[in-house]
Write a protein that holds these residues in place. Structure first.
Motif, PDB file in Angstrom:
ATOM      1  N   ASN A 185      27.862   6.349  27.922  1.00 50.15           N
ATOM      2  CA  ASN A 185      26.989   4.685  27.524  1.00 50.15           C
ATOM      3  C   ASN A 185      26.317   5.974  26.285  1.00 50.15           C
ATOM      4  O   ASN A 185      26.745   4.759  24.896  1.00 50.15           O
ATOM      5  N   VAL A 186      26.781   6.829  25.080  1.00 52.95           N
ATOM      6  CA  VAL A 186      26.648   7.203  23.605  1.00 52.95           C
ATOM      7  C   VAL A 186      27.883   6.757  23.448  1.00 52.95           C
ATOM      8  O   VAL A 186      28.271   6.355  22.177  1.00 52.95           O
ATOM      9  N   TRP A 187      29.292   7.251  24.418  1.00 54.62           N
ATOM     10  CA  TRP A 187      29.759   6.782  23.813  1.00 54.62           C
ATOM     11  C   TRP A 187      30.071   4.810  22.781  1.00 54.62           C
ATOM     12  O   TRP A 187      31.343   5.062  21.945  1.00 54.62           O
ATOM     13  N   SER A 188      29.955   4.321  24.078  1.00 50.59           N
ATOM     14  CA  SER A 188      30.168   3.380  24.233  1.00 50.59           C
ATOM     15  C   SER A 188      29.546   2.099  22.643  1.00 50.59           C
ATOM     16  O   SER A 188      29.920   1.280  22.342  1.00 50.59           O
ATOM     17  N   GLU A 189      27.957   2.914  22.704  1.00 44.80           N
ATOM     18  CA  GLU A 189      27.134   2.747  21.880  1.00 44.80           C
ATOM     19  C   GLU A 189      28.383   2.991  20.197  1.00 44.80           C
ATOM     20  O   GLU A 189      28.306   1.932  19.032  1.00 44.80           O
ATOM     21  N   ILE A 190      28.762   4.272  20.429  1.00 44.37           N
ATOM     22  CA  ILE A 190      29.680   4.462  19.061  1.00 44.37           C
ATOM     23  C   ILE A 190      30.618   3.219  18.492  1.00 44.37           C
ATOM     24  O   ILE A 190      31.017   3.547  17.617  1.00 44.37           O
ATOM     25  N   GLY A 191      31.196   2.672  19.861  1.00 43.02           N
ATOM     26  CA  GLY A 191      31.731   1.949  19.521  1.00 43.02           C
ATOM     27  C   GLY A 191      31.624   0.168  19.286  1.00 43.02           C
ATOM     28  O   GLY A 191      32.561  -0.317  18.653  1.00 43.02           O
ATOM     29  N   ILE A 192      30.419  -0.232  20.117  1.00 46.92           N
ATOM     30  CA  ILE A 192      29.333  -1.222  19.115  1.00 46.92           C
ATOM     31  C   ILE A 192      29.361  -0.741  17.750  1.00 46.92           C
ATOM     32  O   ILE A 192      30.294  -1.718  16.872  1.00 46.92           O
ATOM     33  N   LEU A 250      19.598 -14.811  27.286  1.00 47.48           N
ATOM     34  CA  LEU A 250      20.189 -15.506  27.356  1.00 47.48           C
ATOM     35  C   LEU A 250      20.591 -16.519  25.992  1.00 47.48           C
ATOM     36  O   LEU A 250      21.808 -17.089  25.730  1.00 47.48           O
ATOM     37  N   SER A 251      20.307 -16.492  25.054  1.00 49.21           N
ATOM     38  CA  SER A 251      20.078 -17.129  23.753  1.00 49.21           C
ATOM     39  C   SER A 251      21.244 -16.111  22.502  1.00 49.21           C
ATOM     40  O   SER A 251      21.573 -16.709  21.791  1.00 49.21           O
ATOM     41  N   MET A 252      21.832 -15.001  23.244  1.00 47.91           N
ATOM     42  CA  MET A 252      22.036 -14.421  22.579  1.00 47.91           C
ATOM     43  C   MET A 252      23.766 -14.120  22.747  1.00 47.91           C
ATOM     44  O   MET A 252      23.846 -13.198  23.501  1.00 47.91           O
ATOM     45  N   SER A 253      24.884 -15.125  21.664  1.00 50.33           N
ATOM     46  CA  SER A 253      26.158 -14.189  22.370  1.00 50.33           C
ATOM     47  C   SER A 253      26.482 -13.055  21.750  1.00 50.33           C
ATOM     48  O   SER A 253      25.741 -12.059  20.595  1.00 50.33           O
ATOM     49  N   SER A 254      27.887 -12.368  22.807  1.00 46.73           N
ATOM     50  CA  SER A 254      27.701 -10.762  22.387  1.00 46.73           C
ATOM     51  C   SER A 254      28.744 -10.523  21.239  1.00 46.73           C
ATOM     52  O   SER A 254      30.443 -11.520  20.880  1.00 46.73           O
ATOM     53  N   THR A 255      28.128  -9.879  19.658  1.00 45.93           N
ATOM     54  CA  THR A 255      29.331 -10.259  18.475  1.00 45.93           C
ATOM     55  C   THR A 255      30.162  -9.258  19.064  1.00 45.93           C
ATOM     56  O   THR A 255      31.733  -9.482  18.357  1.00 45.93           O
ATOM     57  N   THR A 256      30.648  -7.787  19.807  1.00 50.35           N
ATOM     58  CA  THR A 256      31.098  -6.966  20.174  1.00 50.35           C
ATOM     59  C   THR A 256      32.416  -7.848  21.087  1.00 50.35           C
ATOM     60  O   THR A 256      33.978  -7.414  20.773  1.00 50.35           O
ATOM     61  N   ILE A 257      32.270  -8.506  21.961  1.00 47.90           N
ATOM     62  CA  ILE A 257      33.169  -9.186  22.819  1.00 47.90           C
ATOM     63  C   ILE A 257      34.126 -10.227  21.807  1.00 47.90           C
ATOM     64  O   ILE A 257      34.948 -10.365  22.015  1.00 47.90           O
ATOM     65  N   ILE A 258      33.361 -11.351  21.078  1.00 52.47           N
ATOM     66  CA  ILE A 258      34.235 -11.755  20.687  1.00 52.47           C
ATOM     67  C   ILE A 258      35.030 -11.393  19.357  1.00 52.47           C
ATOM     68  O   ILE A 258      35.799 -11.903  19.214  1.00 52.47           O
ATOM     69  N   ILE A 259      34.699 -10.230  18.171  1.00 45.60           N
ATOM     70  CA  ILE A 259      35.242  -9.496  17.385  1.00 45.60           C
ATOM     71  C   ILE A 259      37.284  -8.855  18.841  1.00 45.60           C
ATOM     72  O   ILE A 259      37.862  -9.196  18.041  1.00 45.60           O
ATOM     73  N   LYS A 260      36.371  -8.519  20.043  1.00 41.69           N
ATOM     74  CA  LYS A 260      37.551  -8.019  20.804  1.00 41.69           C
ATOM     75  C   LYS A 260      38.575  -9.490  21.103  1.00 41.69           C
ATOM     76  O   LYS A 260      40.051  -9.587  21.041  1.00 41.69           O
ATOM     77  N   ALA A 261      37.832 -10.556  21.402  1.00 38.23           N
ATOM     78  CA  ALA A 261      38.717 -11.568  22.372  1.00 38.23           C
ATOM     79  C   ALA A 261      39.494 -11.906  20.991  1.00 38.23           C
ATOM     80  O   ALA A 261      40.870 -12.417  21.740  1.00 38.23           O
ATOM     81  N   PHE A 262      38.564 -12.084  19.606  1.00 40.57           N
ATOM     82  CA  PHE A 262      39.921 -13.011  18.503  1.00 40.57           C
ATOM     83  C   PHE A 262      41.158 -12.397  18.499  1.00 40.57           C
ATOM     84  O   PHE A 262      41.996 -12.462  18.267  1.00 40.57           O
ATOM     85  N   THR A 263      41.007 -11.083  18.050  1.00 44.21           N
ATOM     86  CA  THR A 263      41.436  -9.362  18.334  1.00 44.21           C
ATOM     87  C   THR A 263      42.774  -9.783  19.378  1.00 44.21           C
ATOM     88  O   THR A 263      43.611  -9.715  18.377  1.00 44.21           O
ATOM     89  N   ASP A 264      42.636  -9.455  20.515  1.00 40.69           N
ATOM     90  CA  ASP A 264      43.619  -9.306  21.302  1.00 40.69           C
ATOM     91  C   ASP A 264      44.481 -11.082  21.670  1.00 40.69           C
ATOM     92  O   ASP A 264      45.804 -11.124  21.568  1.00 40.69           O
ATOM     93  N   LEU A 265      44.132 -12.259  20.832  1.00 40.83           N
ATOM     94  CA  LEU A 265      44.106 -12.772  20.642  1.00 40.83           C
ATOM     95  C   LEU A 265      45.296 -13.502  19.659  1.00 40.83           C
ATOM     96  O   LEU A 265      45.960 -14.553  19.049  1.00 40.83           O
ATOM     97  N   ASN A 266      44.693 -12.834  18.921  1.00 42.78           N
ATOM     98  CA  ASN A 266      45.592 -12.691  17.276  1.00 42.78           C
ATOM     99  C   ASN A 266      44.973 -13.730  16.623  1.00 42.78           C
ATOM    100  O   ASN A 266      45.851 -15.076  15.735  1.00 42.78           O
ATOM    101  N   MET A 267      44.150 -14.183  16.383  1.00 46.92           N
ATOM    102  CA  MET A 267      42.920 -15.465  15.805  1.00 46.92           C
ATOM    103  C   MET A 267      41.994 -15.101  15.600  1.00 46.92           C
ATOM    104  O   MET A 267      40.931 -16.025  14.267  1.00 46.92           O
ATOM    105  N   ARG A 268      42.139 -13.663  14.475  1.00 43.79           N
ATOM    106  CA  ARG A 268      40.759 -13.211  13.557  1.00 43.79           C
ATOM    107  C   ARG A 268      40.977 -13.586  12.111  1.00 43.79           C
ATOM    108  O   ARG A 268      39.788 -13.948  11.638  1.00 43.79           O
ATOM    109  N   LYS A 269      42.112 -14.285  11.808  1.00 41.23           N
ATOM    110  CA  LYS A 269      42.706 -15.107  10.811  1.00 41.23           C
ATOM    111  C   LYS A 269      42.101 -16.600  10.632  1.00 41.23           C
ATOM    112  O   LYS A 269      42.687 -17.147   9.643  1.00 41.23           O
ATOM    113  N   GLN A 270      41.767 -17.038  11.656  1.00 39.59           N
ATOM    114  CA  GLN A 270      41.719 -18.799  11.780  1.00 39.59           C
ATOM    115  C   GLN A 270      40.441 -18.991  11.061  1.00 39.59           C
ATOM    116  O   GLN A 270      39.383 -18.401  11.166  1.00 39.59           O
ATOM    117  N   LYS A 271      40.393 -20.567  10.684  1.00 38.97           N
ATOM    118  CA  LYS A 271      39.326 -20.991   9.897  1.00 38.97           C
ATOM    119  C   LYS A 271      38.055 -20.781  10.520  1.00 38.97           C
ATOM    120  O   LYS A 271      36.876 -20.121   9.973  1.00 38.97           O
TER     121      LYS A 271
END
Length: 739
Positions: A60-67, A126-147
């Motif tokens: 859990n400590v290491w995962s917090e560092i990951g965030i 339920l009102s907050m999306s996950s920044t960490t998950i979206i960053i990783k998904a965009f990176t995996d899908l090579n979409m970080r630079k899209q508008k």
């Protein structure tokens, strides 16, 4: 020693399993983040057919560092300027999502017969999306630079700010069973104060520090310094009562404007990949099949609420803010999950003992399910957008297009609105600095001086030093002229009403006087504060005006140079040489049109008017490159030219749309030794006539005759029966050559 062994064995287990699962998911052409979640489930406490992690606290400590590292990396790509540019759309969309999802979550809770407070807290979760998950998904899908991704990131950062206020709101409702408006307003002002203070101090100090230390900053020291700055800001944010993720993002966005931003991104990348993987593995460990079975109906219902609600409100918010339909739909589909902040709100409710224990595992299960589905919904966004565009009623489609076009069009603005905005911005800026100085002086500096210097002399010395530090900012608040084209146009209009301008001048003066009077009243008595404050304020603003003007102008100039350091390096506007010529530095992108060409053939000076004076490639620098030198991706080049020439050349070297294309399919090259069949069409042809290189995009690197002799191929080499050729290319194309 035993603790160390547990830490190492746990890390070895999760990384080995994660390595295998991610390779499997890559082979299946699935997002890597899903492989991490599966790996976490396999090594977690709820899967008994596999070795299990011994100490979850370490993970859990290491995962917090990951965030923290993920948000820091996001900040490095999302500078303060970008945050301001998407601010309007981000704030509107985030507000629509948070309000809409809180109401929808509350309604879902009541339908499931949850208590009032359970339903209120559920709406917050339920009102907050996950920044960490979206960053990783965009990176995996090579979409970080899209508008649309930059706008999504803006929404996520604004949501993190809303999250701070939501914690206050939910705590107030839980304790008092009603909303404390004064406490909420205090939290908003506190958040604004600390954000402005962090940016002001960070932008003023950090670029200057990095500039002074540049000659000592190799990859190792730069990594240590940048991570030290990141974690230092995290500590400050946590101490002030804000999330560690917000502190990490703030420091990243401060560093994004410096000359070292690109280098910091590269050295931090491996750290981000490692700790980010641990975070997603820790999410997978939370999956409990028993809970999934026991609360299947609420979990399924709430997962649908999250997915459908986030898509609906995210898309609606984007449309309201004036974004095109395509961007709005893609953004909405990208936000269709909840993440780590849902756990924080659930923990808050359990700590306050106002929610039932079953709510936490339900929300964890919903988070894992929506994390798992996120990459697929992001992939579905483009087809869904096209389907909606094709089936939307023409009248509605026309209205959306016209609204979006009107929102993006620069409207004719009332000059008074612009001028008053500048005045209020200056008041907010200098007031924040003065508040920070007063807090430090009254709570720390003057007590320290009084301990060192006895009697009233210590107090007097502390007051004098504090007023000396405050004086340039007091002058900037109360007396500095506002240079604005809009203001000049108002002054030139003889029929204009100057009463608002006069009132604004009086307001600035009174606010400045109030700071001095308040400070002296806190140190001495109220009567002394008023009498002495008026005298000192007049002395500071009138009699020391010229000296203070030079100081504040110097401070403002340095701040603006630091804020725009990266942009100034690219455009060279601060590197004046002669007349209007500048020295600019820029990075060569992979889509640059003259990649690999000799300078003599690229005609750069003829087409753009600039002269290349230096090419830096890794640790090697080529000064005054000759005509046979070539330019490659990643090169840092220095050029001399005018503003217009440099701007045109910059658009060619660093194209705006670089990296916005969809992910290219991965191509694997083979190196094979194959025999030419007796009936091959190659027999009797030369290498040049065969078209292997031009038509088939393959390269012949060697030819072996039947007698064992080996030749390096030339264009006039003749193929014969029994020849063995060594060839490089795609496997399908190699096979087609010999068919």
């Amino acid at each position: 020693m035993g603790h160390l062994n547990t830490l190492i064995s746990d890390l070895a287990l999760i990384l080995v399993v994660a390595g295998v699962t991610t390779l499997l998911f890559k082979w299946l052409k699935q997002p890597v983040v899903l492989g991490y979640i599966v790996a976490g489930f396999l090594v977690g406490p709820h899967f008994s057919f596999f070795p299990t992690v011994s100490d979850l606290a370490n993970i859990n400590v290491w995962s917090e560092i990951g965030i923290i590292v993920l948000l820091f990396s996001l900040g490095l790509e999302f500078s303060f300027r970008k945050l301001v540019n998407v601010g309007g759309s981000a704030v509107i969309t985030a507000a629509v999502i948070v309000v809409g999802m809180m109401l929808l979550g509350y309604a879902a809770g009541r339908i499931l017969h949850f208590t009032y407070l359970d339903s209120v807290f559920l709406g917050g979760m339920l009102s907050m999306s996950s920044t960490t998950i979206i960053i990783k998904a965009f990176t995996d899908l090579n979409m970080r630079k899209q508008k649309f991704t930059s706008i999504v990131f803006g929404v996520l950062i604004v949501e993190d700010m809303f999250a701070v206020l939501m914690m206050v709101l939910l705590s107030s409702i839980a304790v008092n069973n009603e909303l404390e408006g004064s406490e909420l307003i205090y939290s908003i002002l506190k958040l604004a104060f600390f954000l402005i203070t962090w940016f002001l101090v960070g932008i003023f100090v950090i670029p200057t520090f990095l500039k002074k230390a540049r000659r000592f900053l190799n990859s190792e020291t730069l990594l240590v310094v940048s991570m030290g700055l990141c974690l230092g800001m995290v500590v400050l944010a946590s101490y002030a009562g804000f999330s560690s993720a917000l502190g990490a993002f703030v420091m990243g966005s401060i560093l994004a404007g410096t000359n070292e931003a690109e280098k910091i991104e590269k050295v931090v990348q491996p750290v981000k990949d490692l700790f980010g993987a641990v975070f997603f593995i820790s999410v997978g460990m939370l999956v409990d099949p028993v809970i999934l079975t026991q609360y299947a109906l609420p979990i399924i219902l709430l997962s649908l609420v999250v997915i459908c609600g986030q898509i609906l409100f995210g898309t609606t918010g984007m449309l309201i803010s004036g974004q095109p339909l395509n961007v709005a739909v893609k953004s909405g589909f990208s936000l269709s999950q909840i993440g780590e902040f849902a756990f924080i709100i659930a923990t808050l409710g359990m700590t306050l003992k106002v929610i039932d224990g079953f709510l936490y595992p339900i929300v964890v299960a919903v988070s894992v399910i929506t994390t798992f589905t996120t990459p697929y919904f992001i992939k579905m966004a483009d087809p869904a957008s096209k389907w909606i565009e094709n089936h939307l009623p023409e009248r509605l489609s026309f209205l959306i297009d016209r609204y979006s076009a009107n929102a993006s069009t620069v409207q004719v603005e009332n000059p008074w609105k612009k001028v008053l905005g500048v005045y209020l911005g200056k008041i907010a800026l200098y007031s924040t600095i003065l508040i920070g100085i007063l807090i430090l002086s009254l709570s720390w500096f003057i007590p320290m001086i009084e301990d060192v210097v006895p009697d009233s002399w210590g107090t007097t010395l502390g007051v004098v030093i504090t007023l000396a530090v405050m004086s340039p900012f007091l002058w900037g608040l109360a007396m500095k002229r506002i240079n604005s084209r809009k203001l000049m146009s108002i002054k030139e209009n003889k029929s204009a009403n100057f009463v608002p301008l006069f009132l604004m001048v009086i307001l600035r003066f009174l606010i400045g006087l109030a700071f001095v009077v308040y400070f002296l009243s806190k140190v001495y008595s109220q009567r002394t504060g008023v009498l002495l404050g008026v005298v000192l304020f007049v002395l500071i603003t009138l009699f020391l005006s010229k000296r203070l003007q030079r100081q504040i102008l110097s401070l403002e100039s340095r701040f603006m140079d630091n804020l725009n350091e990266r942009e100034l390096r690219r455009t060279g506007k601060k590197n004046n040489l002669v007349h209007n010529m500048h020295l600019a530095h820029m990075e060569v992108y992979g889509s640059c049109e003259f990649i690999g060409k000799r300078l003599a053939d690229a005609n750069i000076h003829r087409n753009y008017g600039v002269n290349i004076v230096s090419i830096k490639r890794g640790n090697k620098r080529i000064n005054i490159p000759k005509g046979d030198s070539r330019i490659f991706p990643g090169d840092l080049i220095s050029v001399i030219g005018t503003d217009e020439q440099i701007q045109r050349f910059l658009e060619a070297v660093e194209p705006e749309d670089a990296g916005t294309d969809a992910e290219e399919p991965e191509i694997h090259f083979e190196f094979e030794r194959i025999a030419i069949p007796n009936d091959s069409s190659l027999i009797g042809k030369t290498l040049a006539q065969s078209g292997i290189r031009e038509k088939d995009s393959c390269l012949v690197v060697g030819i072996e005759h039947a007698d064992g002799s080996f030749y390096e191929p030339t264009a006039d080499f003749l193929f014969k029966k029994g020849d063995m050729i060594w060839i490089v290319g795609e496997k399908e194309k190699i096979g087609a050559i010999l068919s």
